[in-house]
Every structure is written in structure tokens, then in C-alpha cells.
Write an enzyme that holds these catalytic residues in place. Structure first.
Site, PDB file in Angstrom:
ATOM      1  N   CYS A 159      42.025  42.089  34.363  1.00 13.62           N
ATOM      2  CA  CYS A 159      41.760  43.114  33.363  1.00 13.62           C
ATOM      3  C   CYS A 159      42.379  42.913  31.974  1.00 13.62           C
ATOM      4  O   CYS A 159      43.272  42.103  31.769  1.00 13.62           O
ATOM      5  CB  CYS A 159      42.203  44.481  33.828  1.00 13.62           C
ATOM      6  SG  CYS A 159      41.894  44.788  35.536  1.00 13.62           S
ATOM      7  N   GLY A 217      37.676  40.453  32.030  1.00  8.75           N
ATOM      8  CA  GLY A 217      37.139  41.284  33.108  1.00  8.75           C
ATOM      9  C   GLY A 217      35.699  41.634  32.843  1.00  8.75           C
ATOM     10  O   GLY A 217      35.372  42.130  31.765  1.00  8.75           O
ATOM     11  N   ASN A 234      46.738  46.585  33.604  1.00  8.05           N
ATOM     12  CA  ASN A 234      46.462  45.176  33.818  1.00  8.05           C
ATOM     13  C   ASN A 234      47.637  44.607  34.588  1.00  8.05           C
ATOM     14  O   ASN A 234      48.765  44.630  34.100  1.00  8.05           O
ATOM     15  CB  ASN A 234      46.307  44.468  32.468  1.00  8.05           C
ATOM     16  CG  ASN A 234      46.214  42.954  32.619  1.00  8.05           C
ATOM     17  OD1 ASN A 234      45.767  42.460  33.653  1.00  8.05           O
ATOM     18  ND2 ASN A 234      46.650  42.240  31.607  1.00  8.05           N
ATOM     19  N   GLY A 235      47.368  44.099  35.799  1.00  8.67           N
ATOM     20  CA  GLY A 235      48.448  43.514  36.582  1.00  8.67           C
ATOM     21  C   GLY A 235      48.279  43.781  38.051  1.00  8.67           C
ATOM     22  O   GLY A 235      47.205  44.162  38.517  1.00  8.67           O
ATOM     23  N   TYR A 280      44.472  28.936  30.754  1.00  5.36           N
ATOM     24  CA  TYR A 280      43.080  29.239  31.057  1.00  5.36           C
ATOM     25  C   TYR A 280      42.598  30.616  30.612  1.00  5.36           C
ATOM     26  O   TYR A 280      41.510  30.745  30.075  1.00  5.36           O
ATOM     27  CB  TYR A 280      42.870  29.081  32.563  1.00  5.36           C
ATOM     28  CG  TYR A 280      41.555  29.603  33.069  1.00  5.36           C
ATOM     29  CD1 TYR A 280      40.351  29.004  32.684  1.00  5.36           C
ATOM     30  CD2 TYR A 280      41.511  30.699  33.911  1.00  5.36           C
ATOM     31  CE1 TYR A 280      39.148  29.486  33.150  1.00  5.36           C
ATOM     32  CE2 TYR A 280      40.298  31.191  34.373  1.00  5.36           C
ATOM     33  CZ  TYR A 280      39.121  30.587  33.992  1.00  5.36           C
ATOM     34  OH  TYR A 280      37.927  31.058  34.432  1.00  5.36           O
TER      35      TYR A 280
END
Lengths: 472, 472, 472, 472
Positions: B12, B38, B113-114, B254
Site C-alpha cells: 500500500c 497498490g 501501510n505495513g 524495487y
């Protein structure tokens, strides 16, 4: 440069296969690799043991065939497909190809890439004779001519009709017993023949579609040629001997995919060489070379290699399609532009940047990109265009039909530089372009059409003649 | 490498703005630049003079807000948004964020996010106490903790709750009177603060979203920090002093966009340096360097620059999303792969190619790309990976939680080389990666989390401990 | 009267089956016959060997389960379903039922028809204790109470919770091992138990759904009862002894389908008798009796039969759903009304018409219909309403919670007659209604709730008390 | 009887208006009242100051014009519209009308209700002459004939063309300067002219659409007539004098809405009289009369009135459209039937029922309904059909073109009674039908087409002749 932000639109891509048990799926894959040639709509017509069925709709290929069932329904060992270019206007599904015509004595699928210069005259004349057209497209004309022809066989009726249409065209037809490709007498548009491992024949607007379908390249379709493919193999015939190569130079500069070959020349390699020659013709001291993604990356790497100046990723294109609603404020509109393309502050800040792009149409996009770079801190922005100034319209299949919108038709290079707020601006020379592509045909410009740059149209303009002359 | 063909999924991206009259539109632009983090779903919650409204759905941002009216309805001067990562499974809209909680005494929007490492324990314990959860997501847990807390103010209740959740997390909350950002004690996930020209504050997972929204970078959110933004400005507080930098190295390798900066380091520049160091560590004689688009292009250009071997476009990625139905035959499945990525025969035929990629997960994608190149005529393919071998799972927000799927966890480099049918294979060293990124924190690995490569997890694993140990 | 043109909205229908291999399909059929009870949204939760799965969405049932695959995915031998009433406002899928709750120790599906009078108090109290709600619906409350309960078994926790909620409610729950129905202590809302030929048990809001699913009626769920159905059969328990019948009279008058039986009384037959008694109470000389389709056709035929005046089809309802956009002119708005209901000129022209309707809410619809008839040439229009004047709001599941909109709360019958431009107007008497339905319970009004007509609410109003009193 | 369960399909409805500022909205309202004549697709073509624009699509009118913007885009003071009948097969949007033809010298919109008996011959002959058709519909033929005609004016070309087409047809055309209606020489299909208060003229397949649009009936279009409407008013012309009334009797029996008048006869009143005469011809002792909803309710009430047996609601039709997927078991298929129509146990249990229906096609539906009634406890079911046995196909616009499917073509009445498991069965006599409708034209059967019942076709059958004769 992305198709969203400028008005140079290709008029379509075609793909067909004969002799494969999953012909419509092969066509789906092939069309997907030609999607850059048209995003307004797509369709496929398949031949199921002599019975033709089709599906077409507005939208990207993946939207048109959203459900696998639509593709699965198109059974048969032969199929042709088409992707249609994006227009701003309100498109109608009636214009989406391939057209599928059904007659008491047979059925024909028809797909077309190009533009006829005598379409209006032919249509009016046919209508006066009782013909009824069902689309705005000039593609239908060929079918009316074929049905009016008194020649004894379908191929002879087709050939007679091909002699009546003028301009740039690559036709792909599917009948109950054959798939037929035909190219205009100047070979303006690319069209290639290949063969799959199982023996099936493939026709495609670009060789990248042959690669995707696992087909081996056999030959390009030549000017004035008709290729007939049926269960006995393929044969090449000519419908006219009055031919002369004038391959569209914009295919090399901008339209075609870098992994395609046209007339034996790899597009990426040609673009890289355009960049190299541009570096030789118009060197400038700077810290980095930055290409405008995606179409200018080859030219930019060529410029970098030839100049010895490092190539950097100073601009990033968002890979996701942006939906830009009408934005209420100028600030939001500017953010909308940045949604598609961002300058990389961490790379360009404080640097002298050579920004390489493939072409300039109206100049508005170039101006925006220069400003993005400057807002991100670039100290200098030197614009290098890997093609000559665009000064003339095209009537053979590219969607620029008026000179008014072409900035280079109305301004000097210095004026353009000022307009786009660049620190310097150079274009590749016409000879540079011809050399970079390196065709070798016995024809003007080694076989390229250079009309955008110099107005030297390889054919009469027919219905466009008077408005074109008035525009000069 | 494209997200379609591998299983490394980011969990996310978040974006929020406080103090802009068109807050939800600014958030829409910001989220669009985070779409790479996402693709499963997206949502926005806006604060209209203290009243919170939201819209969320499955799909890309442009699909979720297909109609402008949906965005126009989210009025107000503050908004937070979220994009959720793509999973293979059948997603439910219940998991799409931001969550919007409405209470008798106020409303709260929450985006995350996580990944929490003690989510399961906390959830069971809360449920035993009567709590009802409405999603599978671990994000809801924080809100239950806040509502259970007896602290006197919302901020204190939040801080107390942040001390109870463990793992990697970047939270963004919107209340009726404030926007609040919070980061885990290791700063695993990136989170940055910026300011727009009109004074509005912006919080985003990556700085590229600051650029897109025209905001100037102020600072990264630090480990253990809470940033509270309201009409009086922003203030930074800490909910814990027990912090240590362990920034996710995969963000540099990435995930992040090349135009983002993390901890002051530009991602493209770091990647280019990874390529350079890789060239120094693992040179090989060849005719060209080819990057796997899009994420490896920076590293490949670095390799080319350092090695003096020309950089060529030997692989082309189709920019249009491919819908790959289940294909009935192996031949069609292979064509499906080529829809996404093609080798350029005209470039690689007869050449010795150095193929640079950012990482290898299962090895299947690398194998396919090597084969694409060989089928297109490449004489040799030397694979160079711009990061060390991935041997360990991640529990802080990356979707790899088992070692079974990681080819490097179970095979030697020579075995992998054979598997992917490369002529040679090298990875960047761990020290090379650390040097290329060049952080300078007083922490192990200069402040990077290197656990994927060496299993050195910066925190206890809590609920994951036993299964992880069993997998070794 | 059609649901499109007035604001009397039922609050939902429920259906469930236990013991059928295609439980979700049986539920789909059952819900379809309850669609008249709710058009805003629909959903089904199925139990697949102890695992609960669900699907729900906004729209009619046939839209929610547009694709058979959605239904096919809900495997299992038990299922519950829900249709939710139509509101003008912007509905959210979060409110669509059945709710599916998943806990570490099990899962529960929950569907609800009715309205709680102490919902606000309970919710606030639960939230103060840390509870988080995820919908606006009062249905969630029951689940929070169950999870808070310290009773040893699920059934005991449920019973304890049922004693805390007040008002009108018919609950249907699905757990991993049982299906449970529960009714409020006044039996305001109908709920029936039946059995299919294969032994499966069925619970439905109306008996018409039993017929559709081929089930035989066993018994109505009684006030204060809980019926537990599992693989060992069904058993009836009570959670309270403090019960008294007060069945919603509007179910007989308007809501229920004519082919349903409530408390053993067929709805069509009750309505026909309302018409008969109305004819006896309020005769008038005329040429024909015309019913307002569809809900008043039974009463109109009763009126015709009792009066000896022929029944004619003087009004026709369009069976296709009309989409009425906001119309720019008054003329177009009037045509919009006629799209739904037309007067039959060929029948009514020059005639004295008795127009029978089931009820009058605001009076605007009645006025329109009288005018339609007069515009079509009716000489006289005598309006006969087959129920007493609606003067009071309902707090047990019907969507009228203010007296302001009720024309009969604020005007005399003569005033209403003038307002709706009728030549005469009569309502059925309260005793006539009670006699027509003919219940025989040992309770006020023979077991009916007559509060709409006389304000005699069978229970305290709790959270609504103060606003109700203020409205008098 | 509902259109879902049987195969008698009307071939469309047309509506047009000339002289109203919101012509397309008026057309939308008018078409909605004709939706029962066709559910497969719908479309509107509007004339905006001489420029014709259209929209058409598959689906119900409310689906085709789901967004108001589609309607709003069809500006102009004149419009024509069309609803197309539902087929089981896979419809194509190419067949949805009105067709919009654009020529160099003008544009024409064309809509059609009916069926040509010489369509195949005309089409083949036109195609041999070079014509290209774009739909399967026989509607296009008229336009080809018009364009081929050498007559000097559009009206004369139209008249010449109308003399070439044979069978049943009601055409509605919109040109840049006029709206034109034309009817076949037998007046098989209904078509009426009306006028709105503002002076606008309206043409509609049924007078119910005049009522809905607030228009006053002027006259029916007569056999062999052309009505031309333009800004100077309307005028009636004839294209042939060889005419004879043969109005489709099925319009009165089943197709038309009860509030429509055809040839001055109200459809409900005619149906009620069919029921009355049926009661006189075929009395039976019973407890109640039950009509099959919706089309048989008028006949049933007539039967009840004449027989003195009470009319009861023993069958209830679900007003919501049912989506019946392919059901895996026989039990589920039966439930699927009950979704659409339920017998009312509380009404029919233990009773002798007279079930009145309008017609029997295959007999399968009648059988199902008899069984529904018996399963609900009816002691006896006496079926009374308010029309004579259907024994012959129709070639003038009704979708029955083979005798094989007609149960009465192949079985005696006693055999049919046994098949449908009724206790007795009677049909209305042919003379009873003629008397009930009561036309008075100087033509066989007083001006009705009775071919379904006696095979007396009023015209030659042309292309259908040979297959029809072979079927006898």
C-alpha cells in the site's frame, strides 16, 4: 511521448491469422502488441468453417474482450482483428472494425489502416447510385466497389476496386475461403507476412506482432501487392505496376514499436541512430541527457552514447492511465499534467539538461516538459528533437490535416525555442533522418515519405487538394 | 520487472493533505503517483468542516473514481487516501482503505501501510473482550486500541496504542480537527511531509507524490514519530524513544518510484549506483547491456556506464495492461507472456547480452526472459542482479512470508543459473547494496533492513516466530 | 399504490433455509418473492460445512446476483438472505444485510427486519465501552450485545441480548452449527416456519416465500420466541414471558403480498373484506369501481362485490420500472407520473368512478390519481380508502417517523377531500379494519397494532419518546 | 400471461413526435408505455434543426437511457423511437432501431413494426444489384428501395417503395424536414395520430402512448395510408387504393395494453366482453373465477360478472423481473416457475376454480398454472380460454412461424385438456371473438385478421408460401 498528450494519431493496426485452431486468441495476442496504434476501439472477426462471426466495441482491447466468453465464442481457424485510433470526439461503435458484411452469397470481414484521398468523391458517387453507408469510416467504400464490380472472381473484383481507391491503405480481408492483405502503391503503411510453427500464416501491421505470436517473418507486403492466403498456402499478386516506395517516416520516428522492423530496419536502432546523428549535428555542453518517455528513449540513448554525456532518468512517466477530469483551477490542471509525467528533482536539480524528444507538433507539450524540468531545479534545458520540423499535414493515415496546429509551419526555430522556454533548440536535418533510417530504395528520399517536413507529397491529393492549397 | 508477473507485493501507499480547498482532488493526484504501491483498491476520506465522508472500491484509482461526481462529492479542506496492493485472491471491498469509523462522539479516517507482527494476538485478545472486527485487515486493530484506551486526549490514546502494535507501519489518520501521521520505531516504511504553495501540508508514502502535488519536501517522518497537522500548523512528537533505523532496502531496489527520495537518497541514483557496483564486482565480456523494464532500467544504465558496454533496448514492455485468460494450450500461454514483454530480435540477434534485473524471487520470470532473449537470437545471456540473493521472508509489509517460494533460499547460485538457463549469473554483494544506497545512520547496515538477504530481523517476530523458525 | 410514488417503506424481508443441498439458490428464490419488502439492496450468507461466506450489494436481487457465478460460489446446506428497503438517500453497501461477522472463535450471519426503539441509547453505551460500529443500521447492536454477554452458550447469550433490545424486530441468524429465528415480544413483524419435502426447514418474513420454495407451513414464530434449527430438527424457546400480540396492521393493509397468510389470515381475503365493509360503511352511487393497482385491487373487488357496482380496469400500472430523471418542465413531470400509472379513457370517460385505494399518506399521490381520472373524462371521482386515516408515526419498522408528512394528522377528512379534488371521500373505520382482518387474540384490538390510526403504542417509545411527544 | 413464459412475441412498438421542444423526452415517455411491445432493445433518433442524432442499445428503455445525459444529448423538436421485441437468441445492437441513415444529400431515421412476406426476395435482388445490408432486420429494405427509386421527391420515392414491400408493416420515418407514418394495405398493425396541447403531433403504435404524452387522439392511420407531418401540419395520402381491413385480432386478445383503443374499441372492454361471451358459451359450476395475471384479468372479470361467480385473486404475479439461471435440479426449476407466478393457497384451497387465460400456445404454461393451482389445494380447475384455438402461424409481425409448436394445431381440445391436466377446457368461438371486439368494417370477419385460428390469410404469403404449405 505518450498518446494522451498530443494529437499525432495513427490510424489503426491490423492483424490476421489463417490456419491456427485458436485463431481468435492468436489475434487477440497480436492485436495487444499493436494497441499503441489505436485505443478507441477494437474487434475481431473469425471464420468458423466458412461461417464468419465477430465482436467489436469501443475501448481498449482488454476492455472490449473483458470476458473470456466473448473470445471463446469466436471459434475457427482463421481470424482478422483491428485496433482503432483514439479521437477526442464521441466515437460510435459503428466505426469500429473489422466490419462484417453478410450477403446472400457469402460473408466478408474487412479491416483497414490508412486514409483514402478520394473517399468523399467515391462515396458521393456510390450514394448517387443507391449505395447506403453505415459508418463515417472510409473503409466501407472498398466493399461497395467490390459489390459493384462485374469481374468474375472475388480477387479480380478486389483488384479492380483497389485501383479505384487512392491514398494510403493497408487492407486485411477475411472471406469464407481466404484471408487477403493488400497495400497501397506507395507502401505508406507497414504490413508484414509471417508464419507460425504450425504452418499458420500471419499478417500484421508491425513485426512486433509476429514476434508476440511466435511467427517467423517471411516478407513485407510490397507496394501494389495483394497477398492471398488460403488452405493451399499464400501467393503474391499485384493489382497495379504503377508503384513507388514512400514509407511513412513517422512510423520510424514515433508510431511503430521499437521492437518492430520496417523494411528490414529495426525501429529502435533507427531511433538510436537519429539520436547519434542529432548529437553530431547539434552538440551542446551539458551534464546529462534525458529522454522524454517512452518514445524518445532510444534517440536519447543514442545522443548520450555519441556525445559521451551520461544518460539519466530525469523524467518519469506514470505507467497507469490517468483519468483527468475537467479541473476547476489552474493549479489542479498543472497537477493533472504531473500525473502523467514527472521530472526527477533528485536527478536534475542544479544540472544542465539535454532533453531529447522525437518531434514537436503544437509545442505545448514541449513547453510543459521544459517547465517541469526547470521547476525541478534544472539549470539549463537544451531541447534536441530527433526529427526535422513538422510543417505539413498528412493525408495518408495520420491525423493531422491542417497546418494551423503545427507550430513549425508558422514559426521559426528561434521563435519555437522562445515559446517552449528552452535554452537552446535544434532539430535533426532531413538528410540526417534519411541517413539514420538508411533505406535504399530507388525512389525519392531513398523510399521514405518526407511530406510532413517538406510538403513533397508522393501522390495527387484528390479531395484534399483545394483545402490544402488554400492553407499554404 | 512488472507487478503482473511476480509475487513481490508492496502493501500500500498513503497520501493526505490538510488545508487545501480541493483536498480530495489533490489526494487523487497524489494517490495516482503512488498507484505502483497498490492496485487492488483505492479510497479517499475527506473532512468537510468536521464531517467525514469517504468513497472506496476495488480496482485502480481511475476505476474507483471513474465518475468525477464521486470525487466532487468528497468536499472539504482535508483528505486522506490509500491504494491497496494487488492480490491474486478474491478481494473484498471491506478491506479497502481508508477505513471510516463513525462514533457518537466523532469520526475517524484511518489508512495504513505495513504489517503488524503481533496482529493475531492483539485481535484475539480484543475479540475476547467483545470487540467486533469488520475486515481481515490488521489496520482495524489500532482503532480498537484507541477506543479502549483510557487516556484523556485522542493523541494520547493514539500514542498509547502505537506502543502496543509491533512490526512495520505507517499510519495516516484524519479526525474532525486534525490529520495525523505515525511511523513504526524502525522507520521500515517511508513517509514524508511536504508543504504546498498555499500553505497546505501534505503527507505521502513517497516524495514523488509531493512533486506531483506541487509540494515542497519538509522532512521524512522519523522512527517512533507522530506528526500532528491542524489549522495551527504541524508539530512532531514521539510515542517511543526506543527507535532504530532499519529502512526497507527493497524500497530502494524495487518498490519505490525512481523519482522518489528516501532518507534523502534519490531512488534512481541509488539504483544506477547498484548497477555500477555490480559491473565492478561482476564484469563480463558482451556486446550490450539490456535492462528488464521498467524497474531495472536505472541499474542497467549504471552497469552500461561503468562497463563501457553500450546500453540497448533489447526488451520492450507493453504499456497496456494485458488481460490473460486461462489459455488452453502451452503455445498460447507462451504468447501470453510475450504480450507483456518482448525481446527485440533486431537488437539482440547474434549478440552477447548482459541482462540486468533488480532481483530474483522464484526464478520463473528470469527464466522466461532469458528464453525470450535466446529465442530472439541472443548468442549468450549473462544475468546480473542488482541486489543480493533473496533468502528470507519479510514480516514488515512485503507479501513474502514463506521461504519455500524463494529460489535463493533453496538453491546455490550455480543451481539458479542452470534453472534460469543463463550463461552466467551474479548478484550484487550485500556491502555493494549498502554502499550504493549510502545511508549513514548509526545503526546496523547504516540504517537499512537487510533481513531478506541475511535473516537479521531488527525486531522480534511475535506471532510469526514459531512458523518462521520451523521454516529454517 | 406502487412503492415508487410514496414514502411508506417496509424495513426489509428475511429468508433462511437449513438442510438443503442448494441452500443459497432456495434462498434466492425465497428472497425474490419478498422483493416487495425491500429494493435498496440484497444479500445472502451461506454455511458451507461450518464455513460462512456471503455476497451482498445495492440493487434489486436480480442485479445483486446478476451473474450466476456469485450464487454458485455460495455453497452449502444452509443460508440466510435479506432484502433491504428503498430509501431516497445515498445508500451504502455497508448497511446491506445479512451482516457476516468473523471471530477467532467462529462466524455469525445476521439479518434483521424491524426497528429498535432504544438503538441510540444502546449504541452510545456500547461505544463508550469501546465498541466500534461499521454501519448506520441498528442491526449490529445485537451482535455487540451477544459478544459482550457472559452467558455460557450462544443461545443464552442471544436470549440475554434479545431482552435488551426494544421495539419491533424479526432476527434471523446463521452460525456454524445452527439457524436461529427470533421475534419481538409483540410479534409486530411477521415470521413463519415451514418445511420442504426433503425435510429442510425454512424461515421467511411471509408465507408466500414458503410457497415459492415448495415448503409447507408449520407455524408462525410467536412473540418472544426463539426458534433454533439445526441438524437435529427445530425447537422453540422463549426469551421472555412478557409478551402481547400487536401485529402490524399495515402488513395486512399494504405491505404483505396478497398470497401470504399472517396469523392464519390470508392477506388478499382480509383486503377484500376491508373493501366489503367499506362498501357497507360508505356506499355511494356510481357507475364503476376502480382499484389503484396493484395493492388496492383486492379491496376494490370486495367493494364491487358488496355494492353490486361493476369492477372495471380504469387505471393501468406500467409493469416496467420507470427511470424518472429530473424533468425540466411541469408538463414533462406530469408525463413522468403517467409513465407509471394511466387512467383508461375508454373505460372511465363520462362515468362516475369509485376509486378504491388502501391508504393515504401525504395525499399527493391520491390527488394525482383523481386528476388522472378526471383528465381521462371521469364525471365524478369518489375516493374510498380501505383503512382508517393515518395520523401517527411508526417506530417498529415502517419508515414514517414524523407526523408532519401525514396529511390526516393535520387535516379533517373534508379538508383532505378538497385537497385531493375528490367528489367524496371516506375511510374505513378502525373497527371495520379490525373486523375485516378478524384476529382473535386476547389483546387490545384483537391483537393488532393500531398505533398509526390512534396513537396507542403497545410499548414505551424509549429514544423516540421526547421527539414524539413534542410533535403532538 | 407474462412475456417471460411464452413465445408469442410482438414485433415492436414505434413512437414519434413533431413540434415539441423536448421531443426526445416526450418520445422516452411514449416508448415507456409501449415497452410491453418489445424488450430486447430501444432507441431514439432526434432532429435538431435538420441534423439527425440517435442512440440505441440492447435492453429495456430504462437501461438504454440509464444516464440522463444520453437523452439530453438528443436535442431537437422532433424525434422518433422504437422498442424491439425480446428474442431468446443473442441479439446484436445492429438490429436495434430506429436506424439512422446518413447520406451526402441528407439523413433519414427509420423505425418499423411488422414483418414483410417478401423480404428475402427483395433483399437478394437488391444485393445482386450491389446493395450492402448491415442488419438481419427486414427494415433496411425500405431504405434501399427508396434510394434506388428514380421518383422526383422523397414522398414519391417512399410511396413507390411501399408498393413493393408486402406483409404487415407500420413505418415511422424522420427526415430533416418531416415525420412520416405509413401503414400496410390491411392495417394489420395499429398506428394512431394525436396532438399535444402545444400543437405538436404524435404518432404511436398504441393510443396508451398518446395518453401518457398528454396528446389527444385524432385518428388511426388507415390501410394504405401515408401521413406526412411537418411544420405546416399533417396531411394524409394514400400510396395504394387496394386496401382491406384485417386488423390483428391478437392485439385485442393479448398484445395491446388494456388502456389502448384500436379502431375505436377499448382493449380492456373488448377483453371483458370476450370473458362474458365465454361465460355464456361455456358455463361451469365453480366457487370462483381466477384470471392469469396480467393479460387475462379483464376477461376473467367479464367471466365472473356474466356468471355471477365471485372473482378472486387466486394467482399472484411477482412484479419484479426474475433472472432464472439454468437450474441444476428439477426441484429448483419448479421453484423458478413459482418465482414468477404463485397460486394463493389461502384463496384456492379446497375450491373449484375457473381459470381464465387469454390463449394457449404450446400448452406448457397452462399445464404449469393448472398444477400450481392444484398444488395449492384447488379441488377442480376448469380452464376457459378467451380466444379460439391457435392453429396457424402468423407472417405479419408475430413471432410464430411454424405450426409445430402450436398445441392446438396438432391436438383435439380433449387431448389438450388432458395434457394440461385440467378438469375441463373450453375456448371462445371465432364468432364470439368477432362479436366481443365488435368491429364493423366491410371486410371478412368485420375487419379482423383471424388467420391464427382458421388459416384464412388476407394476403399471398410470398417467400413463406412453400414452407407454409409443406407444414399443413
Amino acid at each position: 511521448m505518450s498518446y494522451e498528450v498530443r494529437s499525432l494519431n495513427e490510424e489503426c493496426g491490423v492483424f490476421g491469422v489463417w490456419g491456427h485452431p485458436d485463431a481468435s486468441r492468436v489475434t487477440y495476442f497480436g492485436l495487444h502488441s499493436l494497441q499503441h496504434r489505436g485505443q478507441e476501439g477494437a474487434g475481431i472477426v473469425a471464420n468458423d468453417q466458412g461461417k464468419l462471426n465477430g465482436h467489436r466495441d469501443l475501448g481498449l482491447l482488454s476492455e472490449v474482450f473483458k470476458e473470456d466468453s466473448l473470445l471463446a465464442a469466436l471459434k475457427g481457424q482463421a481470424a482478422i482483428g483491428h485496433v482503432r485510433y483514439a479521437t477526442a470526439g464521441n466515437g460510435s461503435v459503428d466505426n469500429i472494425q473489422p466490419f462484417l458484411f453478410k450477403f446472400y452469397d457469402g460473408a466478408v470481414g474487412l479491416a483497414h489502416n490508412g486514409n483514402l484521398t478520394n473517399a468523399k468523391s467515391l462515396r458521393t458517387s456510390l450514394e448517387k447510385d443507391g449505395a447506403i453507408f453505415h459508418s463515417n469510416s472510409d473503409t466501407e467504400i472498398l466493399m461497395h466497389l467490390i459489390r459493384k464490380s462485374k469481374q468474375p472472381t472475388f480477387i479480380e473484383r478486389l483488384k479492380e476496386s483497389l485501383c479505384q481507391v487512392k491514398g494510403g491503405f493497408a487492407y486485411l480481408l477475411l472471406t469464407e475461403t481466404a484471408m487477403i492483405a493488400a497495400l497501397d502503391p506507395n507502401a505508406f503503411r507497414p504490413l508484414a507476412l509471417g508464419q507460425m510453427k504450425n504452418g499458420a500464416y500471419v499478417i500484421a501491421s508491425e513485426t512486433c506482432a509476429l514476434e508476440v505470436s511466435g511467427a517467423t517473418f517471411i516478407r513485407d507486403v510490397g507496394p501494389g501487392e495483394v497477398i492471398i492466403i488460403d488452405d493451399s498456402g499464400y501467393r503474391v499478386e499485384k493489382y497495379t505496376e504503377d508503384t513507388q516506395y514512400a514509407i511513412c517516416s513517422m512510423e520510424f520516428i514515433y508510431f511503430a514499436r521499437p521492437d518492430s522492423n520496417i523494411a528490414g530496419v529495426n525501429v529502435h536502432t533507427a531511433r538510436k541512430k537519429m539520436g547519434k546523428l542529432l548529437a553530431e549535428e547539434s552538440p551542446v555542453e551539458a551534464d546529462m541527457v534525458v529522454g522524454v518517455p517512452n518514445s524518445s528513449l532510444s534517440a536519447a540513448s543514442g545522443y548520450a552514447e555519441a556525445s559521451g554525456i551520461p544518460y539519466e532518468m530525469g523524467l518519469v512517466k506514470n505507467q497507469y492511465i490517468a483519468r483527468t477530469f475537467i479541473q476547476p483551477t489552474q493549479e489542479l490542471r498543472e497537477q493533472g499534467v504531473r500525473m502523467k509525467l514527472s521530472a526527477v528533482r533528485g536527478v536534475v536539480e542544479g544540472k544542465r539538461v539535454i532533453m531529447v524528444d522525437d518531434s514537436i507538433v503544437r509545442g505545448t507539450t514541449s513547453k510543459r516538459i521544459v517547465q517541469l524540468l526547470k521547476e525541478a531545479g534544472a539549470k539549463e534545458v537544451h531541447v534536441r528533437i530527433a526529427s526535422p520540423p513538422l510543417k505539413y499535414p498528412c493525408f495518408y493515415g495520420i491525423d493531422i490535416q491542417t497546418r494551423k496546429e503545427l507550430v513549425a509551419a508558422n514559426h521559426s526555430i528561434e521563435e519555437i525555442r522562445e515559446l517552449i522556454t528552452a535554452d537552446s533548440l535544434s532539430f535533426l536535418s532531413e538528410q540526417g533522418l534519411i541517413d539514420a533510417i538508411g533505406l535504399n530504395y530507388d525512389a525519392p528520399y531513398s523510399g521514405l515519405c518526407m511530406a510532413y517536413f517538406n510538403g513533397d507529397f508522393p501522390t495527387p491529393l484528390y479531395d484534399y487538394e483545394s483545402t490544402y492549397l488554400a492553407s499554404l
